[in-house]
Design a protein around this motif. Structure first.
Motif, PDB file in Angstrom:
ATOM      1  N   ALA A 145      -0.436   6.866   6.439  1.00  0.00           N
ATOM      2  CA  ALA A 145      -0.915   5.588   6.992  1.00  0.00           C
ATOM      3  C   ALA A 145       0.199   4.543   6.947  1.00  0.00           C
ATOM      4  N   ALA A 146       0.952   4.514   5.841  1.00  0.00           N
ATOM      5  CA  ALA A 146       2.070   3.562   5.740  1.00  0.00           C
ATOM      6  C   ALA A 146       3.143   3.894   6.773  1.00  0.00           C
ATOM      7  N   TYR A 147       3.399   5.180   6.975  1.00  0.00           N
ATOM      8  CA  TYR A 147       4.364   5.609   7.993  1.00  0.00           C
ATOM      9  C   TYR A 147       3.908   5.146   9.381  1.00  0.00           C
ATOM     10  N   LEU A 148       2.618   5.367   9.678  1.00  0.00           N
ATOM     11  CA  LEU A 148       2.081   4.916  10.965  1.00  0.00           C
ATOM     12  C   LEU A 148       2.166   3.400  11.109  1.00  0.00           C
ATOM     13  N   GLY A 149       2.055   2.696   9.964  1.00  0.00           N
ATOM     14  CA  GLY A 149       2.136   1.246   9.971  1.00  0.00           C
ATOM     15  C   GLY A 149       3.547   0.706  10.106  1.00  0.00           C
ATOM     16  N   GLY A 150       4.531   1.587  10.182  1.00  0.00           N
ATOM     17  CA  GLY A 150       5.902   1.139  10.400  1.00  0.00           C
ATOM     18  C   GLY A 150       6.847   1.353   9.236  1.00  0.00           C
TER      19      GLY A 150
END
Length: 193
Positions: free
Chosen positions: A20-25
């Motif tokens: 999720a953090a990766y998807l968030g940038g």
């Protein structure tokens, strides 16, 4: 009133948070995701009968597909299961491809110490009988025994996460599965050869 301690996040939860953090940038969290899930993916690939080079290729392909298709995964908590499925499918694909690619001249030689034809026949029959009895076990037993049998060092936490079982039940379940296998093998006259 003392607050109740919270249980540490499970592997799937930690993987989901990193994804999720990766998807968030936060692109650095992809490395964390790789560290978290690689042992489970390794066990998933090994459970399909893959050797080390094929495991590495399948896992690398899974991560490349994850980067390419990250936006299509709508539920970050599902990333571990998604990766396990991709690894298993990639092992199957690589296995089919490697069987097709080996020509008659390329078939690897057997071990230096060859068995005589009678011993080879007995060994082949015992293997056939063993796998015939393994196939009668429940799918859960079959998968658990394969994961444990093909893993150099089974990581029970990773196995529990990938199979959806509590860590504490892996040993007892394995014991029951092996006992059932022993019982059915012991009653088969083909096993006593």
């Amino acid at each position: 009133m003392t607050p109740t301690p919270t249980a540490p996040d499970g592997l799937g939860t930690r993987a989901g948070k990193a994804f999720a953090a990766y998807l968030g940038g936060d692109r650095e969290r992809l490395s964390e995701l790789v560290d978290i899930v690689t042992p489970v993916l390794w066990n998933a690939a090994r459970s399909q009968g893959a050797g080390a080079p094929m495991c590495e290729d399948a896992i690398q392909t899974a991560f490349l597909q994850l980067v390419d298709r990250a936006e299509s995964i709508k539920e970050p908590a599902a990333v571990l299961g998604w990766l396990v499925v991709v690894v298993k499918r990639e092992v199957w694909r690589l296995s089919r491809g490697s069987r097709r690619e080996i020509g008659v001249d390329e078939v690897p030689e057997g071990p230096a110490q060859q068995l005589d034809p009678e011993s080879q026949s007995i060994l082949s029959e015992r293997q056939r009988v063993l796998w015939q009895h393994v196939s009668t076990l429940t799918p859960r037993c079959q998968e658990l025994l394969r994961v444990i049998a093909f893993a150099d060092r089974p990581d029970y936490a990773a196995i529990a996460e990938s199979l959806g079982m509590p860590v504490g039940s892996i040993g007892p379940t394995r014991g029951r599965c092996l006992q059932k296998l022993r019982t059915t093998l012991g009653s088969d006259p083909g096993w006593a050869v």
